[in-house]
Design a protein around this motif. Structure first.
Motif, PDB file in Angstrom:
ATOM      1  N   ASN A  72       0.815  -1.212   0.000  1.00 52.07           N
ATOM      2  CA  ASN A  72       0.000   0.000   0.000  1.00 52.07           C
ATOM      3  C   ASN A  72       0.852   1.267   0.000  1.00 52.07           C
ATOM      4  OD1 ASN A  72      -2.627  -1.147  -0.099  1.00 52.07           O
ATOM      5  ND2 ASN A  72      -2.349  -1.780   2.027  1.00 52.07           N
ATOM      6  N   PHE A  73       2.023   1.214   0.598  1.00 49.52           N
ATOM      7  CA  PHE A  73       2.881   2.398   0.620  1.00 49.52           C
ATOM      8  C   PHE A  73       3.312   2.802  -0.785  1.00 49.52           C
ATOM      9  CE2 PHE A  73       3.598   0.811   4.994  1.00 49.52           C
ATOM     10  CZ  PHE A  73       3.231   1.960   5.690  1.00 49.52           C
ATOM     11  N   ILE A  74       3.750   1.839  -1.586  1.00 48.55           N
ATOM     12  CA  ILE A  74       4.210   2.159  -2.938  1.00 48.55           C
ATOM     13  C   ILE A  74       3.037   2.629  -3.804  1.00 48.55           C
ATOM     14  CG2 ILE A  74       4.064  -0.128  -4.018  1.00 48.55           C
ATOM     15  CD1 ILE A  74       6.927   2.433  -4.426  1.00 48.55           C
ATOM     16  N   LYS A  75       1.841   2.176  -3.500  1.00 46.82           N
ATOM     17  CA  LYS A  75       0.668   2.616  -4.262  1.00 46.82           C
ATOM     18  C   LYS A  75       0.351   4.091  -4.007  1.00 46.82           C
ATOM     19  CE  LYS A  75      -1.573  -1.879  -4.721  1.00 46.82           C
ATOM     20  NZ  LYS A  75      -2.754  -2.681  -4.366  1.00 46.82           N
ATOM     21  N   TRP A  76       0.752   4.602  -2.859  1.00 49.97           N
ATOM     22  CA  TRP A  76       0.548   6.019  -2.541  1.00 49.97           C
ATOM     23  C   TRP A  76       1.577   6.917  -3.221  1.00 49.97           C
ATOM     24  CZ3 TRP A  76      -2.902   9.131  -0.180  1.00 49.97           C
ATOM     25  CH2 TRP A  76      -3.954   8.522   0.485  1.00 49.97           C
ATOM     26  N   LYS A  77       2.719   6.364  -3.584  1.00 48.55           N
ATOM     27  CA  LYS A  77       3.836   7.165  -4.104  1.00 48.55           C
ATOM     28  C   LYS A  77       3.454   8.051  -5.292  1.00 48.55           C
ATOM     29  CE  LYS A  77       7.415   7.637  -7.058  1.00 48.55           C
ATOM     30  NZ  LYS A  77       7.198   7.828  -8.483  1.00 48.55           N
ATOM     31  N   PRO A  78       2.811   7.529  -6.361  1.00 52.73           N
ATOM     32  CA  PRO A  78       2.466   8.415  -7.482  1.00 52.73           C
ATOM     33  C   PRO A  78       1.536   9.557  -7.070  1.00 52.73           C
ATOM     34  CG  PRO A  78       2.229   6.115  -8.124  1.00 52.73           C
ATOM     35  CD  PRO A  78       2.438   6.127  -6.647  1.00 52.73           C
ATOM     36  N   THR A  79       0.580   9.246  -6.194  1.00 53.91           N
ATOM     37  CA  THR A  79      -0.341  10.288  -5.751  1.00 53.91           C
ATOM     38  C   THR A  79       0.398  11.385  -5.016  1.00 53.91           C
ATOM     39  OG1 THR A  79      -2.253   8.821  -5.678  1.00 53.91           O
ATOM     40  CG2 THR A  79      -2.320  10.750  -4.238  1.00 53.91           C
ATOM     41  N   VAL A  80       1.266  11.012  -4.111  1.00 51.74           N
ATOM     42  CA  VAL A  80       2.025  12.014  -3.361  1.00 51.74           C
ATOM     43  C   VAL A  80       2.861  12.864  -4.316  1.00 51.74           C
ATOM     44  CG1 VAL A  80       3.857  12.344  -1.647  1.00 51.74           C
ATOM     45  CG2 VAL A  80       2.021  10.694  -1.213  1.00 51.74           C
ATOM     46  N   LEU A  81       3.513  12.230  -5.278  1.00 50.59           N
ATOM     47  CA  LEU A  81       4.327  12.973  -6.237  1.00 50.59           C
ATOM     48  C   LEU A  81       3.463  13.922  -7.073  1.00 50.59           C
ATOM     49  CD1 LEU A  81       7.156  13.465  -7.367  1.00 50.59           C
ATOM     50  CD2 LEU A  81       6.731  11.613  -8.992  1.00 50.59           C
ATOM     51  N   TYR A  82       2.346  13.430  -7.585  1.00 49.81           N
ATOM     52  CA  TYR A  82       1.443  14.295  -8.367  1.00 49.81           C
ATOM     53  C   TYR A  82       0.961  15.469  -7.524  1.00 49.81           C
ATOM     54  CZ  TYR A  82       0.863  10.816 -12.142  1.00 49.81           C
ATOM     55  OH  TYR A  82       1.059   9.949 -13.188  1.00 49.81           O
TER      56      TYR A  82
END
Length: 186
Positions: A72-82
């Motif tokens: 789940n952590f890696i799934k959040w990564k693109p959202t945080v970057l965007y």
């Protein structure tokens, strides 16, 4: 070439996921982002602030994924970057009265101030929507679907958005060029 370099970690993440799963893919993405930054530093002698931010986000979220063994952590990564990119554009416009899109592209293209402002708002909105869309796919579908979306959906939507922006900008660039041609004729 720059576009391929920008997508290098995502492509390697995708391939590593298909071959070895999410945890190996996460480690590969971290290593690929470090390699990308090192390559840019050696090749051009500089790195952009967003590259450092991207590295920090992949290390934090990728590291949390590996340490907690929780995808789940890696799934959040693109959202945080965007959302970080969108917030940077928003803060620049609202609080610092600085258009970061213009700062990035102003040397390559001349546009009227309202067009630069629209471009900045367009990218801000695009990043907000992409962040939300990533979360929706990540937490409503299986990991395989999310990984496919991350590569094909994310890149596809980015390409469509860039083409739409180019069409929008072409109207204003032609107007600018027409004015310059008339000035030369006089």
């Amino acid at each position: 070439m720059k576009l391929l370099l920008d997508f290098f970690p995502i492509i390697l993440f995708f391939v590593a996921y298909k071959v070895s799963g999410i945890y190996v893919a996460t480690a590969v993405a971290i290593a690929a982002t470090v390699a990308q930054l090192a390559y840019m530093r050696v090749k051009t002698g500089k790195t952009e602030p967003m590259q450092w931010i991207s590295l920090a986000i992949i290390v934090v979220f990728g590291g949390a994924t590996l340490l907690a063994h929780d995808e789940n952590f890696i799934k959040w990564k693109p959202t945080v970057l965007y959302w970080v990119m969108g917030l940077a554009l928003l803060a620049g416009q609202l609080f610092f009265k600085k258009n970061f899109i213009r700062s990035l592209m102003g040397a390559q293209i001349q546009l009227p101030d309202p067009v630069w402002k629209n471009l900045n708002w367009g990218w801000t909105g695009f990043f907000a929507v992409m962040g939300a869309l990533n979360l929706w796919v990540a937490f409503h579908f299986d990991t395989d679907t999310w990984v496919n979306f991350k590569l094909f959906g994310g890149m596809g939507l980015m390409i469509v958005f860039v083409i739409a922006q180019a069409i929008y900008l072409s109207r204003h660039v032609k107007e600018e060029e027409a004015v310059k041609v008339e000035d030369v004729k006089q």
